[in-house]
Write a protein that holds these residues in place. Structure first.
Motif, PDB file in Angstrom:
ATOM      1  N   PRO A  75       0.781  -1.244   0.000  1.00  0.00           N
ATOM      2  CA  PRO A  75       0.000   0.000   0.000  1.00  0.00           C
ATOM      3  C   PRO A  75       0.814   1.296   0.000  1.00  0.00           C
ATOM      4  N   GLY A  76       2.125   1.245  -0.102  1.00  0.00           N
ATOM      5  CA  GLY A  76       2.938   2.462  -0.251  1.00  0.00           C
ATOM      6  C   GLY A  76       2.761   3.429   0.905  1.00  0.00           C
ATOM      7  N   ASP A  77       2.367   4.674   0.600  1.00  0.00           N
ATOM      8  CA  ASP A  77       2.193   5.667   1.677  1.00  0.00           C
ATOM      9  C   ASP A  77       0.764   5.667   2.230  1.00  0.00           C
ATOM     10  N   GLY A  78      -0.070   4.723   1.796  1.00  0.00           N
ATOM     11  CA  GLY A  78      -1.420   4.573   2.359  1.00  0.00           C
ATOM     12  C   GLY A  78      -2.468   5.468   1.699  1.00  0.00           C
ATOM     13  N   SER A  79      -2.060   6.289   0.719  1.00  0.00           N
ATOM     14  CA  SER A  79      -3.015   7.235   0.099  1.00  0.00           C
ATOM     15  C   SER A  79      -4.207   6.522  -0.529  1.00  0.00           C
ATOM     16  N   PHE A 143       2.695  -3.195  -7.567  1.00  0.00           N
ATOM     17  CA  PHE A 143       3.202  -4.131  -6.562  1.00  0.00           C
ATOM     18  C   PHE A 143       4.265  -5.033  -7.191  1.00  0.00           C
ATOM     19  N   PHE A 144       3.923  -5.649  -8.329  1.00  0.00           N
ATOM     20  CA  PHE A 144       4.862  -6.622  -8.897  1.00  0.00           C
ATOM     21  C   PHE A 144       6.097  -5.977  -9.509  1.00  0.00           C
ATOM     22  N   ASP A 145       5.977  -4.716  -9.932  1.00  0.00           N
ATOM     23  CA  ASP A 145       7.181  -4.081 -10.509  1.00  0.00           C
ATOM     24  C   ASP A 145       8.224  -3.814  -9.429  1.00  0.00           C
ATOM     25  N   ALA A 146       7.785  -3.873  -8.161  1.00  0.00           N
ATOM     26  CA  ALA A 146       8.720  -3.604  -7.058  1.00  0.00           C
ATOM     27  C   ALA A 146       9.279  -4.906  -6.471  1.00  0.00           C
ATOM     28  N   ILE A 223      -8.051 -11.241  -8.171  1.00  0.00           N
ATOM     29  CA  ILE A 223      -6.919 -10.325  -8.048  1.00  0.00           C
ATOM     30  C   ILE A 223      -6.943  -9.340  -9.217  1.00  0.00           C
ATOM     31  N   LEU A 224      -6.969  -8.053  -8.862  1.00  0.00           N
ATOM     32  CA  LEU A 224      -6.925  -6.980  -9.853  1.00  0.00           C
ATOM     33  C   LEU A 224      -5.540  -6.347  -9.760  1.00  0.00           C
ATOM     34  N   LEU A 225      -4.830  -6.397 -10.875  1.00  0.00           N
ATOM     35  CA  LEU A 225      -3.452  -5.899 -10.866  1.00  0.00           C
ATOM     36  C   LEU A 225      -3.266  -4.793 -11.873  1.00  0.00           C
ATOM     37  N   ILE A 226      -2.651  -3.709 -11.430  1.00  0.00           N
ATOM     38  CA  ILE A 226      -2.307  -2.633 -12.361  1.00  0.00           C
ATOM     39  C   ILE A 226      -0.806  -2.406 -12.228  1.00  0.00           C
ATOM     40  N   ASP A 227      -0.134  -2.470 -13.349  1.00  0.00           N
ATOM     41  CA  ASP A 227       1.320  -2.353 -13.284  1.00  0.00           C
ATOM     42  C   ASP A 227       1.863  -1.991 -14.643  1.00  0.00           C
ATOM     43  N   TYR A 228       3.079  -1.459 -14.699  1.00  0.00           N
ATOM     44  CA  TYR A 228       3.598  -1.240 -16.034  1.00  0.00           C
ATOM     45  C   TYR A 228       4.326  -2.487 -16.485  1.00  0.00           C
ATOM     46  N   LYS A 252      24.898   2.434  -8.723  1.00  0.00           N
ATOM     47  CA  LYS A 252      25.126   3.706  -8.013  1.00  0.00           C
ATOM     48  C   LYS A 252      23.974   3.988  -7.055  1.00  0.00           C
ATOM     49  N   ASN A 253      24.240   4.739  -6.014  1.00  0.00           N
ATOM     50  CA  ASN A 253      23.216   5.141  -5.034  1.00  0.00           C
ATOM     51  C   ASN A 253      22.415   3.932  -4.516  1.00  0.00           C
ATOM     52  N   ILE A 254      23.116   2.841  -4.250  1.00  0.00           N
ATOM     53  CA  ILE A 254      22.432   1.632  -3.766  1.00  0.00           C
ATOM     54  C   ILE A 254      21.776   1.936  -2.416  1.00  0.00           C
ATOM     55  N   GLY A 255      20.510   1.595  -2.323  1.00  0.00           N
ATOM     56  CA  GLY A 255      19.772   1.908  -1.097  1.00  0.00           C
ATOM     57  C   GLY A 255      19.153   3.299  -1.153  1.00  0.00           C
ATOM     58  N   ASN A 256      19.563   4.078  -2.147  1.00  0.00           N
ATOM     59  CA  ASN A 256      19.002   5.433  -2.280  1.00  0.00           C
ATOM     60  C   ASN A 256      18.248   5.616  -3.583  1.00  0.00           C
ATOM     61  N   SER A 257      18.082   4.530  -4.344  1.00  0.00           N
ATOM     62  CA  SER A 257      17.300   4.671  -5.575  1.00  0.00           C
ATOM     63  C   SER A 257      16.319   3.503  -5.691  1.00  0.00           C
ATOM     64  N   ASP A 258      15.225   3.777  -6.381  1.00  0.00           N
ATOM     65  CA  ASP A 258      14.196   2.748  -6.548  1.00  0.00           C
ATOM     66  C   ASP A 258      14.588   1.855  -7.725  1.00  0.00           C
ATOM     67  N   ILE A 259      14.419   0.554  -7.573  1.00  0.00           N
ATOM     68  CA  ILE A 259      14.743  -0.358  -8.677  1.00  0.00           C
ATOM     69  C   ILE A 259      13.474  -1.121  -9.043  1.00  0.00           C
ATOM     70  N   THR A 260      13.104  -1.051 -10.322  1.00  0.00           N
ATOM     71  CA  THR A 260      11.877  -1.728 -10.757  1.00  0.00           C
ATOM     72  C   THR A 260      12.153  -2.500 -12.040  1.00  0.00           C
ATOM     73  N   SER A 261      11.176  -3.318 -12.435  1.00  0.00           N
ATOM     74  CA  SER A 261      11.274  -3.972 -13.744  1.00  0.00           C
ATOM     75  C   SER A 261       9.862  -4.090 -14.308  1.00  0.00           C
ATOM     76  N   LEU A 262       9.765  -4.245 -15.609  1.00  0.00           N
ATOM     77  CA  LEU A 262       8.441  -4.373 -16.227  1.00  0.00           C
ATOM     78  C   LEU A 262       7.847  -5.744 -15.890  1.00  0.00           C
ATOM     79  N   VAL A 263       6.535  -5.769 -15.762  1.00  0.00           N
ATOM     80  CA  VAL A 263       5.852  -7.022 -15.420  1.00  0.00           C
ATOM     81  C   VAL A 263       5.463  -7.757 -16.711  1.00  0.00           C
ATOM     82  N   ASN A 264       5.757  -9.053 -16.742  1.00  0.00           N
ATOM     83  CA  ASN A 264       5.403  -9.881 -17.891  1.00  0.00           C
ATOM     84  C   ASN A 264       3.960 -10.387 -17.705  1.00  0.00           C
TER      85      ASN A 264
END
Ligand SMILES: C[S@@+](CC[C@H](N)C(=O)[O-])C[C@H]1O[C@@H](n2cnc3c(N)ncnc32)[C@H](O)[C@@H]1O
Length: 348
Positions: A75-79, A143-146, A223-228, A252-264
Motif C-alpha cells: 500500500p505504499g504511503d497509504g493514500s 506491486f509486482f514491478d517492485a 486479483i486486480l493488478l495494475i502495473d507497467y 550507483k546510489n544503492i539503497g538510495n534509488s528505486d529499482i523496478t522492472s516491467l511485469v510480464n
C-alpha cells in the motif's frame, strides 16, 4: 553487504530495496513530487474512487457476500487505502461486509500507513494465512514491478543466470553463472527457454502470486493488478533504477534509488490459467479507467470548479490516460474464481 561475494540479481535488488537497515523502502517515503516517483493514487484521487466503485460492483456481482475481504498489496504511503475507505463508506451494505487487509513488507512504510489510516476495519498482515474466511479480492498497484526478478541468458547452448560480483564496496560488476536445474525447469514450465536475448523470470513474484492464488481458490474472489509491463517480451533487460525522477545506474546510489522492472503479463496470465482461474482480457490502464467511467466522474466534478481547478483535474486525467504517459504502458489484469462472470472495465 559482504566483501568479494557474488549474489544473484534478484537478491541484490532485494537487499537494495528492502534491507532493514539501509534498504530503499526501509529508510524513506519515496512517493510524491519531493520523492523519487509518483504513482496513480497520487496523481489523482479519482483513480482510487474508481477502483472503489469497481470493487463494490464486483461484490454486487458475486451476490453481495456477507464477509468480503479487500487486500491491498504493497500500500505504499497509504493514500489509496484512505481514498478507498472514504468511498467504501458511501455504500453502507458493502461497508458492513468489509474487512481490509494491508499486505506490506516495509516496517518503515507500515509506520507511515498507520499514521494515515485509523480505522478498525484495517489489519496489517505479513502472512496470507491471517486472512479470515470470506470472498477475497486482492488489489495491487505497482506491486509486482517492485518485486525483484531474475535474469538469464543463453550462450553457446548453455543457460546462465545473471549475478553481481562485488570486489570492493564500490566495485560491482555483472557475472554469469550456470543456471540451476531447478530454475531451468521453471523457465521451461513458463515457455521461457525458447526466447533468445535476456530472459526475465520473476521467481519471487511468482512465489507471492502462488500464495494469493491459494487464498482465492479457498475462499473465492480475485486479483486486480495494475502495473507497467508488457504482453510480449522484447528480450531485453527491463530493470531500471530511478532516483529523483531520473534514471540512475544500478550500481550507483544503492539503497538510495528505486529499482523496478516491467511485469510480464503473459506469464501472469499463464499462471492464472494453470490454476483454473477465470481471466479477463488484459487491457491498458487507459481502457480500463475510461470503461469504468473516470472521465464522466471528472466532468461531473469539473462542472462545479473554477477554470484553474478544471485545468488541474484534466491535466491529471491526461497523465493517467494518455498513451504517451501512463495510459498504455500500464496494463490491467483481473483473474478470479466466483459465482458469476465479471468483466466490467475489460470489455468494449
Ligand atoms: C512501487 S510501491 C507502490 C505503492 C502503492 N501501491 C502505490 O501505488 O502508490 C511498492 C509497494 O509494495 C511493497 N512491497 C514490495 N514487495 C513486497 C512484498 N513482497 N510483500 C509486501 N509488500 C511489498 C513496497 O514496500 C511498497 O509499499
Amino acid at each position: 553487504m559482504g566483501q568479494s561475494k557474488i549474489v544473484s540479481l534478484d537478491r541484490f535488488v532485494e537487499k537494495s530495496l528492502y534491507d532493514k537497515e539501509f534498504g530503499y523502502y526501509s529508510t524513506r517515503n519515496p512517493f510524491g513530487v519531493s520523492g523519487d516517483f509518483i504513482t496513480s493514487p497520487l496523481v489523482s484521487i479519482l483513480f482510487g474512487e474508481m477502483i472503489a466503485i469497481w470493487t463494490v460492483a464486483f461484490w454486487e456481482s458475486q451476490q453481495k457476500p456477507k464477509n468480503f475481504n479487500f487486500i491491498e498489496l504493497g500500500p505504499g504511503d497509504g493514500s489509496l487505502c484512505k481514498t478507498l475507505l472514504n468511498t467504501f463508506k458511501k455504500f453502507p451494505e458493502f461497508y458492513n461486509s468489509l474487512n481490509v487487509y494491508l499486505y506490506e513488507k516495509s516496517e518503515h512504510l507500515i509506520k507511515i500507513q498507520k499514521k494515515e489510516i485509523k480505522n478498525d476495519k484495517v489489519l496489517w498482515i505479513r502472512k496470507m494465512d491471517k486472512i479470515k474466511n470470506g470472498t477475497s479480492l486482492f488489489f495491487g498497484n505497482e506491486f509486482f514491478d517492485a518485486i525483484p526478478i531474475k535474469q538469464f541468458e543463453k550462450k553457446n547452448k548453455t543457460f546462465y543466470e545473471k549475478f553481481i560480483r562485488y570486489k570492493k564496496k564500490d566495485h560491482l560488476e555483472f557475472f554469469l553463472k550456470k543456471a540451476s536445474k531447478n530454475d531451468l525447469k521453471e523457465l521451461k514450465k513458463f515457455n521461457l527457454l525458447k526466447k533468445g536475448g535476456v530472459i526475465e523470470y520473476p521467481k519471487m513474484g511468482i512465489a507471492e502470486l502462488n500464495k494469493i492464488i491459494s487464498v482465492i481458490k479457498r475462499y473465492q474472489g480475485g486479483i486486480l493488478l495494475i502495473d507497467y509491463g508488457y504482453k510480449k517480451s522484447q528480450k531485453i533487460s527491463t530493470i531500471q533504477s530511478i532516483k529523483a525522477h531520473k534514471k540512475n545506474s544500478l550500481f550507483k546510489n544503492i539503497g538510495n534509488s528505486d529499482i523496478t522492472s516491467l511485469v510480464n503479463f503473459s506469464l501472469l496470465k499463464n499462471l492464472f490459467i494453470k490454476n483454473k482461474l477465470k481471466i479477463n482480457k488484459i487491457v491498458s490502464q487507459s481502457f480500463f479507467l475510461q470503461k469504468i467511467g473516470i472521465l464522466k466522474r471528472a466532468s461531473i466534478l469539473a462542472s462545479k470548479m473554477t477554470f484553474r481547478e478544471k485545468s488541474n483535474i484534466y491535466f491529471r486525467m491526461q497523465r493517467l490516460l494518455s498513451n504517451k504517459q501512463m495510459g498504455a504502458l500500464f496494463k490491467v489484469a483481473f483473474a478470479y474464481k466466483g459465482k458469476k462472470k465479471f468483466t466490467l472495465g475489460f470489455e468494449k
